[in-house]
Design an enzyme around this catalytic site. Structure first.
Site, PDB file in Angstrom:
ATOM      1  NE  ARG A  81      -3.196   0.585   3.272  1.00 62.15           N
ATOM      2  CZ  ARG A  81      -3.571   0.516   4.549  1.00 62.15           C
ATOM      3  NH1 ARG A  81      -2.891   1.117   5.490  1.00 62.15           N
ATOM      4  NH2 ARG A  81      -4.626  -0.197   4.869  1.00 62.15           N
ATOM      5  CE1 TYR A  82       0.143   4.302   3.808  1.00 58.43           C
ATOM      6  CE2 TYR A  82       0.831   2.476   5.200  1.00 58.43           C
ATOM      7  CZ  TYR A  82      -0.034   3.525   4.943  1.00 58.43           C
ATOM      8  OH  TYR A  82      -1.057   3.776   5.807  1.00 58.43           O
ATOM      9  NE  ARG A  85       5.863   2.447   5.245  1.00 59.09           N
ATOM     10  CZ  ARG A  85       5.146   3.534   5.528  1.00 59.09           C
ATOM     11  NH1 ARG A  85       4.427   3.581   6.622  1.00 59.09           N
ATOM     12  NH2 ARG A  85       5.158   4.561   4.715  1.00 59.09           N
ATOM     13  CB  CYS A  94      -6.105 -15.392  15.506  1.00 59.14           C
ATOM     14  SG  CYS A  94      -5.688 -14.238  14.191  1.00 59.14           S
ATOM     15  CB  CYS A  98     -10.738  -9.775  17.434  1.00 59.31           C
ATOM     16  SG  CYS A  98      -9.096 -10.177  18.062  1.00 59.31           S
ATOM     17  CB  CYS A 101     -11.064  -9.726  12.931  1.00 58.40           C
ATOM     18  SG  CYS A 101      -9.640  -9.970  11.850  1.00 58.40           S
ATOM     19  NE  ARG A 103      -5.296  -8.022   7.018  1.00 59.79           N
ATOM     20  CZ  ARG A 103      -4.283  -7.614   7.767  1.00 59.79           C
ATOM     21  NH1 ARG A 103      -3.824  -8.367   8.748  1.00 59.79           N
ATOM     22  NH2 ARG A 103      -3.719  -6.452   7.533  1.00 59.79           N
ATOM     23  CG  ASP A 261     -10.305  -1.035   9.793  1.00 60.93           C
ATOM     24  OD1 ASP A 261      -9.953   0.157   9.777  1.00 60.93           O
ATOM     25  OD2 ASP A 261      -9.502  -1.979   9.915  1.00 60.93           O
ATOM     26  CG  ASP A 298      -6.058   1.582   7.796  1.00 62.83           C
ATOM     27  OD1 ASP A 298      -5.680   2.107   6.735  1.00 62.83           O
ATOM     28  OD2 ASP A 298      -5.438   0.682   8.380  1.00 62.83           O
ATOM     29  CE  LYS A 305      -2.306   1.276  10.047  1.00 61.12           C
ATOM     30  NZ  LYS A 305      -1.630   0.593   8.898  1.00 61.12           N
TER      31      LYS A 305
END
Ligand SMILES: *Cc1c(COP(=O)(O)O)cnc(C)c1O
Ligand code: SF4
Length: 350
Positions: A81-82, A85, A94, A98, A101, A103, A261, A298, A305
């Site tokens: 995305r950047y 990075r 996981c 959560c 989440c 994702r 998000d 985000d 972000k």
């Protein structure tokens, strides 16, 4: 791991109301985290127990892939995305699922970490010399078999233009027993490796997680945190202030407070956008500056972000700016003649 049936039996609740949600977004919970829950609907319960609202598709703002990650993955599992990075999704496992989440779309459609896909991702990083920073993410990389994680870290380290390795994980607080002295020591060997730990509430901090952080910090791994701002879970200055100052005492530097998000079916976790900035303003100067993370949202479609900060600026006058301090007192700060318009521009006042 504790099964949903076992969890329901422990709390003497019927499992049936949770099953429909569980089939779409499976329940996963470590024994460690299960033991931290004090009562139904408490701040830890709400993070991990299925809720029928997750199946609500009526939220007009809800998205299946809120950060547009799939469209920004030049090869599967690698989000670029950047320019300098990449975020590499190295597993979908996981220690806890959560419920909020971003994702969770992947929970029932995990992309296996095949040798072929690993090779593709490494080739992409190798042929892009602009990439200086590789973030191992997931899922949770600390859920990988240890040899697998070490193999990935070693292969990334062999690429000369990669300066930094980062790892995002919830394990030190969600399943701290996985962090052993050997794991900490061997991970540190691939440094500089920065670990960013997901933690949302002071009750997640226990003797075991303190020990996990101590092992990692003693091994020389710089630790940061990221916290999701969650409605009716941690959206108070008192809870966040306690969390951030406790983290600092564990040598974990608060890094990001993330606005929720726009994941579909998670509207019940979302706070108003102003809430995070208000909370940060309430904490500013009241707790150590080192304990203050950046509050960011985000943006959808992978636009990145963006920090949201309450402005301390009351007014820009020709020869001074009026600033408000943490206690609400206004103070004039002198400006040279040409400074006013530049300040107005950078603050977005023009
Ligand atoms: C958050 C994120 C990063 C890292 O951002 P930093 O601000 O450098 O911590 C990189 N890539 C993706 C896709 C991200 O979501
Ligand atoms: S630990 Fe992170 S990736 Fe795993 S379920 Fe929670 S938010 Fe999602």
């Amino acid at each position: 791991m504790i099964s949903l049936e076992e969890f329901a039996a422990h709390w003497k609740m019927p499992v049936t109301p949770w099953m429909a949600v569980h089939r779409v977004y499976p329940f996963v919970l470590s024994r460690h985290f299960a033991d931290l829950i004090r009562a139904p609907e408490d701040p830890l319960w709400r993070q991990v127990v299925p809720d029928s609202r997750e199946l609500d598709e009526s939220d007009p703002a809800g998205l299946k892939d809120p950060l547009g990650e799939e469209s920004r993955s030049p090869v599967p599992n690698l989000v670029h995305r950047y320019p300098d990075r990449v975020l590499w999704i190295v597993t979908d496992a996981c220690a806890v699922h959560c419920r909020f989440c971003t994702r969770k779309r992947r929970w029932t459609h995990p992309l296996p970490l095949s040798d072929e896909l690993i090779g593709e991702a490494l080739r992409y990083i190798r042929k892009n010399p602009a990439i200086h920073d590789v973030i191992l993410s997931g899922g949770d990389p600390l859920m990988l078999p240890w040899e697998r994680l070490e193999e990935l870290a070693a292969k990334v380290r062999e690429i000369p233009h990669v300066r930094l390795l980062r790892l995002g994980t919830r394990v030190p607080f969600a399943d701290p027993g996985r962090v052993t002295p050997a794991v900490a020591r061997r991970l540190a060997a691939y440094g500089p490796l920065y670990m960013n730990i997901h933690v949302n509430h002071p009750w997640e901090i226990t003797q075991e997680s303190r020990e996990a952080c101590r092992l990692l910090a003693d091994a020389g791994i710089p630790l940061g945190s990221q916290t999701v701002l969650l409605k009716d879970i941690n959206d108070s200055a008192e809870v966040l202030g306690t969390l951030f100052t406790e983290l600092l005492s564990l040598r974990v530097r608060p890094y990001y407070l993330l606005h929720m998000d726009l994941m579909q079916g998670t509207a019940h976790f979302r706070t108003p956008l102003a809430a995070g900035a208000e909370l940060m303003a309430a904490l500013r100067n009241r707790i150590s500056g080192l304990a203050i993370p950046h509050f960011v949202v985000d943006l959808p479609n992978g636009l990145g972000k963006v920090p949201i900060t309450a402005s301390a600026v009351v007014r820009v006058d020709p020869d001074h700016v009026v600033l408000r301090n943490f206690a609400g007192h206004a103070a004039a700060y002198p400006l040279k003649p040409e400074e006013g318009s530049r300040l107005r521009r950078v603050l977005g006042l023009d």
